[in-house]
Design a protein around this motif. Structure first.
Motif, PDB file in Angstrom:
ATOM      1  N   GLU A  52       0.811  -1.218   0.000  1.00 24.94           N
ATOM      2  CA  GLU A  52       0.000   0.000   0.000  1.00 24.94           C
ATOM      3  C   GLU A  52       0.846   1.270   0.000  1.00 24.94           C
ATOM      4  O   GLU A  52       0.421   2.302  -0.514  1.00 24.94           O
ATOM      5  CB  GLU A  52      -0.955   0.002   1.190  1.00 24.94           C
ATOM      6  CG  GLU A  52      -2.011  -1.082   1.082  1.00 24.94           C
ATOM      7  CD  GLU A  52      -2.828  -1.236   2.345  1.00 24.94           C
ATOM      8  OE1 GLU A  52      -3.020  -0.238   3.066  1.00 24.94           O
ATOM      9  OE2 GLU A  52      -3.281  -2.369   2.601  1.00 24.94           O
ATOM     10  N   ASN A  60      -4.995   6.428  -5.502  1.00 28.54           N
ATOM     11  CA  ASN A  60      -5.891   5.955  -4.444  1.00 28.54           C
ATOM     12  C   ASN A  60      -7.194   6.756  -4.435  1.00 28.54           C
ATOM     13  O   ASN A  60      -8.257   6.210  -4.163  1.00 28.54           O
ATOM     14  CB  ASN A  60      -5.204   6.042  -3.081  1.00 28.54           C
ATOM     15  CG  ASN A  60      -5.979   5.332  -1.999  1.00 28.54           C
ATOM     16  OD1 ASN A  60      -6.631   4.323  -2.243  1.00 28.54           O
ATOM     17  ND2 ASN A  60      -5.916   5.863  -0.794  1.00 28.54           N
ATOM     18  N   HIS A  68      -5.966  -0.747   0.484  1.00 36.82           N
ATOM     19  CA  HIS A  68      -5.846  -2.199   0.635  1.00 36.82           C
ATOM     20  C   HIS A  68      -6.670  -2.923  -0.424  1.00 36.82           C
ATOM     21  O   HIS A  68      -6.189  -3.875  -1.054  1.00 36.82           O
ATOM     22  CB  HIS A  68      -6.286  -2.627   2.034  1.00 36.82           C
ATOM     23  CG  HIS A  68      -6.272  -4.108   2.236  1.00 36.82           C
ATOM     24  ND1 HIS A  68      -5.097  -4.823   2.330  1.00 36.82           N
ATOM     25  CD2 HIS A  68      -7.278  -5.010   2.334  1.00 36.82           C
ATOM     26  CE1 HIS A  68      -5.381  -6.117   2.479  1.00 36.82           C
ATOM     27  NE2 HIS A  68      -6.708  -6.246   2.490  1.00 36.82           N
TER      28      HIS A  68
END
Length: 156
Positions: A52, A60, A68
């Motif tokens: 991550e 993201n 995750h």
């Protein structure tokens, strides 16, 4: 020609024989199958690293869910890419190269991971080499050695 004494004439010419091409093809196909699947599986277990931390914040923000969950999706894609390399390396090599290009953009945009981005660029070039070696239209495809008839040229 500039000669430093470090290289020999035989070092400058690659093994262009069907056997050399076949060996290069098998090495690349094996490593991109195993590595893609292994890295993909590790996205589920985080044995090698915490994946991550390699996800750029802007990516993201683009993908739904958490970092995750994004890494789990990345793992699935990598496993599928490895399977594709095993089954159809002429396509899988290009898929892995494109995937590596995306990883490089991600790493460069984070900053601080330029060494890994450079390594992945080398892997991208190797994936392209695999795809080219596996190409069905290649004159001396590693899957089929060139026949003497294929090397004969007509005088007409």
């Amino acid at each position: 020609m500039f000669n430093t004494g470090l290289f020999h004439a035989s070092d400058q010419q690659p093994d262009a024989s069907p056997a050399g091409a076949r060996q290069a093809f098998l090495l690349l196909r094996t490593v991109f199958t195993i590595a893609s699947i292994a890295f993909g599986l590790d996205k589920f277990f985080n044995v090698l690293t915490d994946w991550e931390r390699y996800l750029a914040p802007w990516i993201n923000d683009l993908v739904p869910g958490s970092a995750h969950q994004a890494m789990l999706a990345v793992g699935v894609v990598e496993i599928l890419a490895g399977a594709l390399v095993a089954a159809r390396p002429s396509i899988g090599g290009y898929v892995v190269a494109a995937w590596l290009a995306g990883i490089i953009v991600n790493l460069v945009s984070i900053g601080g991971y330029y060494d890994i981005a450079l390594r992945d660029f080398g892997l991208l070039v190797a994936a392209l080499a695999l795809a080219r070696l596996a190409a069905p239209g290649r004159r001396s495809s590693p899957r089929t050695p060139m026949s003497p008839a294929a090397t004969h040229t007509s005088d007409a």
